[in-house]
Motif scaffolding. Structure first.
Motif, PDB file in Angstrom:
ATOM      1  N   ARG A   1      29.201 -20.676 -11.096  1.00 54.00           N
ATOM      2  CA  ARG A   1      30.063 -20.017 -11.053  1.00 54.00           C
ATOM      3  C   ARG A   1      31.137 -20.075  -9.894  1.00 54.00           C
TER       4      ARG A   1
ATOM      5  N   THR B   1      33.914 -21.933  -7.812  1.00 54.03           N
ATOM      6  CA  THR B   1      35.125 -21.064  -7.466  1.00 54.03           C
ATOM      7  C   THR B   1      35.107 -21.592  -5.252  1.00 54.03           C
TER       8      THR B   1
ATOM      9  N   ILE C   1      39.794 -13.241  -6.643  1.00 54.44           N
ATOM     10  CA  ILE C   1      39.284 -12.849  -7.816  1.00 54.44           C
ATOM     11  C   ILE C   1      40.531 -12.627  -8.582  1.00 54.44           C
TER      12      ILE C   1
ATOM     13  N   GLU D   1      41.240 -16.456 -10.073  1.00 53.01           N
ATOM     14  CA  GLU D   1      40.761 -16.803 -11.459  1.00 53.01           C
ATOM     15  C   GLU D   1      40.841 -15.898 -12.386  1.00 53.01           C
ATOM     16  N   ALA D   2      41.226 -14.447 -12.285  1.00 56.80           N
ATOM     17  CA  ALA D   2      41.399 -14.160 -13.486  1.00 56.80           C
ATOM     18  C   ALA D   2      42.896 -14.106 -14.333  1.00 56.80           C
TER      19      ALA D   2
ATOM     20  N   ALA E   1      41.937 -17.370 -15.899  1.00 61.83           N
ATOM     21  CA  ALA E   1      40.656 -17.594 -16.888  1.00 61.83           C
ATOM     22  C   ALA E   1      40.084 -18.738 -16.603  1.00 61.83           C
ATOM     23  N   TYR E   2      39.881 -18.637 -14.399  1.00 60.54           N
ATOM     24  CA  TYR E   2      39.284 -19.446 -14.147  1.00 60.54           C
ATOM     25  C   TYR E   2      37.629 -19.199 -14.313  1.00 60.54           C
ATOM     26  N   PRO E   3      37.178 -19.599 -14.703  1.00 61.83           N
ATOM     27  CA  PRO E   3      35.302 -19.434 -15.050  1.00 61.83           C
ATOM     28  C   PRO E   3      34.868 -18.980 -12.978  1.00 61.83           C
TER      29      PRO E   3
ATOM     30  N   GLN F   1      36.522 -13.825 -11.215  1.00 59.33           N
ATOM     31  CA  GLN F   1      36.510 -13.599 -12.907  1.00 59.33           C
ATOM     32  C   GLN F   1      35.164 -12.967 -13.333  1.00 59.33           C
TER      33      GLN F   1
ATOM     34  N   VAL G   1      34.764  -9.461 -12.175  1.00 58.41           N
ATOM     35  CA  VAL G   1      35.887  -8.618 -12.537  1.00 58.41           C
ATOM     36  C   VAL G   1      35.282  -8.613 -14.260  1.00 58.41           C
ATOM     37  N   ASP G   2      34.722  -8.976 -14.713  1.00 56.40           N
ATOM     38  CA  ASP G   2      33.746  -9.576 -16.488  1.00 56.40           C
ATOM     39  C   ASP G   2      33.035  -7.846 -15.805  1.00 56.40           C
TER      40      ASP G   2
END
Lengths: 315, 542
Positions: free
Chosen positions: A94, A98, A255, A258-259, A262-264, A268, A271-272
């Motif tokens: 991740r 990023t 953040i 990415e959300a 839907a970028y891993p 994200q 947030v998950d």
């Protein structure tokens, strides 16, 4: 100067420590419990308690904090509450995603912003300058998510040029990733450049009225040479500071972007994890963000020294 | 080819203003021959610098040449566009600024800036340019010329930077150099050295120069021709000796007369302020060592010395802005607390301070009446009508129109602003006013006016002055007693006539002998006096 650097470094370590404490104990204060959430409403209290024990949550908070710190010193970020796996490897991919996104955005945004700011300063009070100022104003006032959805609506939905979601996987080559990265990078560039443009312009203008700019002009140097050789080096210290701070903002600001795409990436993941109440992962992510922020700030201070001969060489 | 290098005809320069352009120089004519030095002299706003910079085809703050011509070897420098103009700048006409400290780029080493013009124009390669620069550093008397250029501007002193700037101008071997007040920011002892270096360099290189200054005595030492300017117009112009010895215009006569006013000896008075055994420091750096001085009632004590000698610091100690490490300040009979917070309202009222720079001392957003009125209200408790009446009275006392009370500071001239500051100090009805270089930023005639005003106020109000200055002319005109300071100590102290006319210690002698005298050939005499003892010594040896 060494003394100053050591002082700065010590302050940095203290800050990281402070951040870790805040992150940890704020996590403690969060209402709700991952175990009852994970096991569902049908779970027996015994099962919930067993799960909590297996993650070491029966120990007092202070003990767990100190153990967490001890683990961090050895590079161990701990285990995820929800699946019991090591957080380190989970974050590694991740983080690299990023950093790729932030790095690309920075690579585009910094030269773009500094260049545009310089041009605006050189053509001060012309229509070009005003346009740049106005657009930068607009982008400052526009939230990232709004611009991101605008970009999706236009480039993905209307023109079908680019994908609207950017799910990259580790088996993709860099060339495969590029089209997926364009929209997020574009969003980040637009939303982070404004400050840098405005500050570059302002710092250049403040040195343009200096006497040494006049000296350079009376030496018969052409305008571009005056700007590059005589003005930029003196305006560089505040520019570098704001650039570095913006990079810090960029990484933290990921953040939202990415959300949306839907970028891993880290954002994200964070947030998950918040929605799963996986506190240890949230804490690890938060700490990485905090360290990034603090390190970049230290770099900004360091650059301010390196770019100023008055600080580098004592009289 | 004639000997005439620069021919300026009917030069008019305009500057943009809110209500359309205003003319800042008008009808300027002059010729400058090779190897000749022309001095431009006049008060600020006379257009000296404007004309000087115009010979490089440039203007400050958007000023531009509206009319007339500037011919360099017969070629109009403005006629062939920006690129041609750039090729003249630096190479054929060079400029030396007033404050080298701010005119050098802080980000680059000195030698790189000195050699920039010749390298970037491809006249010399880097090594040749550097050795040329080092040769010039040597010629201009800079310390360790081989390594001097490696310094950054902040590592060199003001006098050194001024010489380095001269080296930068000379480096490309221009035909004309414009010196814009090159020694104004320097101490007298440094000034004389820089002046000598500049004069020698001009003579060696055989170039022409325009030397801008407000100091007539100074230009008398270096110029062949003097042009006196006022309000952007020529008052008179002629050979140096004629201007100094036989001025034709009233304005020039007044400029010359300013230099020679002396205060008559006055009766002695009881002591008003006693400074005893003061030691003070900034942090751990000691700046004042065992200072013992006193100021009499209605009399003036001048503090003189070079920058960094501790004059202003002593002023701060007296005002209570810097608590001393030891020692005492006594006003009449009551000892004053060392810190501001320990002083009573009456203590604060009795000692007032007027600063060097009235621009910084006045709040730019507050009208003149407000600024003075605040002091009136605070110290005398007058409000509304009474306050405005008192403000008008104070403005009259400093010879200003009471109608100025509604103006903001930026609408006043430098001299007017300084008068406002004095009026504000008077508002407290003080016993002592500390005047910290109050006339240094003003033109000679304006400064003379302020000095006359201060003397008049002293006669009328019986106020004492602690007069801090580096200007010996002002000392003679103002002070009953003088204290010479050096490196934080008083090295000479006594009645003005005694200290200045028969200085006992070598430093005061050097300081006084460095003040330019208004006569042609003064600098030559200094040089002769310096070399004479050396010659005598060599003769003895042989």
């Amino acid at each position: 100067m060494t003394k100053y650097l050591l002082k700065r470094l010590f302050a940095g370590v203290l800050l990281v420590l402070g951040a870790s404490a805040i992150l940890f104990f704020a996590g403690e204060l969060l209402p709700g419990d991952f175990a009852s959430r994970m096991l569902g409403s049908q779970a027996t209290p015994e099962a919930v308690e067993a799960l909590r024990q297996s993650r070491g949550l029966d120990q007092p908070a202070l003990t767990r904090y100190l153990m967490w710190l001890g683990g961090l010193l050895q590079g161990d970020l701990g285990v995820s509450l929800t699946n019991g796996r090591e957080i380190g490897p989970l974050i590694a991919t991740r983080l690299s995603n990023t950093l790729t996104l932030a790095g690309l955005a920075a690579l585009v945004a910094v030269p773009f912003a500094v260049g545009l700011g310089t041009l605006a300063a050189m053509y001060r009070n012309t229509w070009f300058d005003r346009l740049v100022l106005m657009l930068s104003m607009v982008t400052v006032a526009t939230p990232e998510f709004f611009f991101a959805y605008l970009a999706i609506a236009f480039f993905a939905v209307q023109l079908h040029l680019l994908p609207s979601i950017s799910i990259v996987t580790s088996d993709m080559s860099f060339a495969d990733k590029v089209p997926l990265l364009i929209l997020p990078v574009l969003t980040l560039v637009v939303t982070t450049s404004a400050h840098m443009i405005r500050l570059t312009r302002a710092s250049l203008i403040s040195v343009m009225d200096s006497e040494y700019a006049g000296t350079a002009m009376l030496k018969g140097l052409p305008q571009w040479k005056i700007v590059l050789r005589h003005l930029l080096p003196n305006a560089m210290s505040p520019i570098a500071a704001v650039v570095v701070l913006n990079l810090a903002d960029l990484i933290v600001g990921l953040i939202i972007v990415e959300a949306i795409f839907a970028y891993p990436g880290m954002g994200q993941l964070m947030v998950d994890s918040v929605s799963k109440q996986d506190v240890t992962v949230v804490q690890a992510c938060g700490l990485i963000f905090a360290v990034t922020y603090i390190v970049l700030n230290m770099i900004a201070d360091l650059l301010a020294i390196l770019l100023n001969p008055r600080l580098r060489y004592k009289s | 080819m004639t000997n005439n290098l620069l021919r300026v005809r009917d030069l008019c320069i305009d500057a943009p203003a809110s209500k359309g352009p205003i003319r800042i120089a008008q009808g300027i004519d002059f010729d400058l021959h090779r190897g000749e030095v022309l001095a431009l002299i006049g008060e600020s706003g006379a257009g000296k610098s404007t004309i000087g910079i115009a010979t490089l085809g440039a203007g400050r703050g958007g000023a531009y040449i509206a009319q007339g011509s500037i011919l360099l070897e017969g070629e109009d420098i403005m006629a062939k566009g920006a690129a041609r103009l750039r090729s003249i700048r630096g190479l054929r006409v060079a400029y030396v600024a007033q404050s080298a400290a701010s005119a050098f780029n802080p980000a680059h080493r000195l030698i790189d800036q000195v050699t920039e013009t010749i390298i970037s124009r491809g006249i010399m390669d880097r090594p040749a340019a550097r050795s040329r620069a080092i040769e010039l550093f040597r010629k201009l008397g800079l310390p360790s010329p081989e390594t001097f250029g490696e310094k950054f501007p902040h590592q060199a002193s003001g006098g050194q930077l001024q010489r380095a700037m001269t080296a930068m101008a000379i480096c490309a071997g221009p035909e004309l150099i414009v010196f814009d007040e090159p020694t104004t920011a320097l101490d007298v002892t440094t000034q004389i050295e820089v002046l000598l270096s500049i004069r020698q360099a001009i003579r060696d290189e055989g170039m022409a120069a325009i030397y801008i200054s407000h100091d007539l005595a100074l230009v008398a030492q270096i110029a062949d021709q003097i042009m006196v300017l006022r309000h952007g117009q020529i008052v008179e112009t002629g050979p140096t000796r004629d201007i100094i010895e036989r001025p034709q215009q009233d304005y020039t006569r007044r400029l010359i007369a300013v230099q020679s006013v002396a205060l008559p000896t006055r009766s002695s008075q009881p002591v008003m302020l006693e400074i005893s055994g003061i030691n003070a420091s900034y942090g751990r750096v000691p700046v004042l060592h065992n200072i013992n001085l006193s100021v009499a009632k209605g009399r003036t004590l001048a503090l003189v010395g070079e920058s960094g000698s501790g004059k202003s610091t002593l002023g701060k100690v007296v005002a209570g802005l810097l608590p001393p490490d030891s020692g005492r300040v006594t006003l009449v009979d009551r000892p004053l607390s060392s810190s501001l917070s320990g002083r009573s309202r009456q203590d604060l009222r009795d000692i007032q301070l007027v600063h060097q720079n009235p621009d910084l001392a006045l709040n730019p957003r507050r009208s003149v009446g407000d600024s003075i009125g605040q002091a009136v209200t605070m110290f005398r408790g007058l409000t509304n009508k009474d306050c405005s009446r008192e403000v008008a009275h104070l403005l009259e006392q400093v010879n200003l129109d009471p109608a100025l009370a509604t103006r903001l500071p930026h609408a006043l001239s430098g001299g007017q602003k300084q008068r406002v500051c004095i009026a504000r100090a008077l508002a407290a009805n003080p016993r002592l006013i500390i005047c910290d270089e109050v006339t240094s930023a003003l033109d000679p005639l304006v400064a003379e006016g302020v000095q006359n005003l201060l003397r008049q106020l002293q006669e009328d109000e019986g106020v004492s002055y602690l007069f801090i200055t580096h200007d010996f002319g002002a000392v003679r005109a103002m002070a009953d007693e003088v204290a010479v300071m050096r490196q934080g100590s008083v090295i000479a102290y006594g009645p003005t006539g005694q200290v200045l006319n028969a200085p006992q210690d070598p430093y005061t002698q050097k300081l006084i002998s460095s003040v330019p005298e208004l006569r042609v050939g003064w600098l030559d005499d200094i040089v002769a006096a310096r070399t004479a003892p050396q010659n005598a010594r060599t003769e003895k040896m042989t």
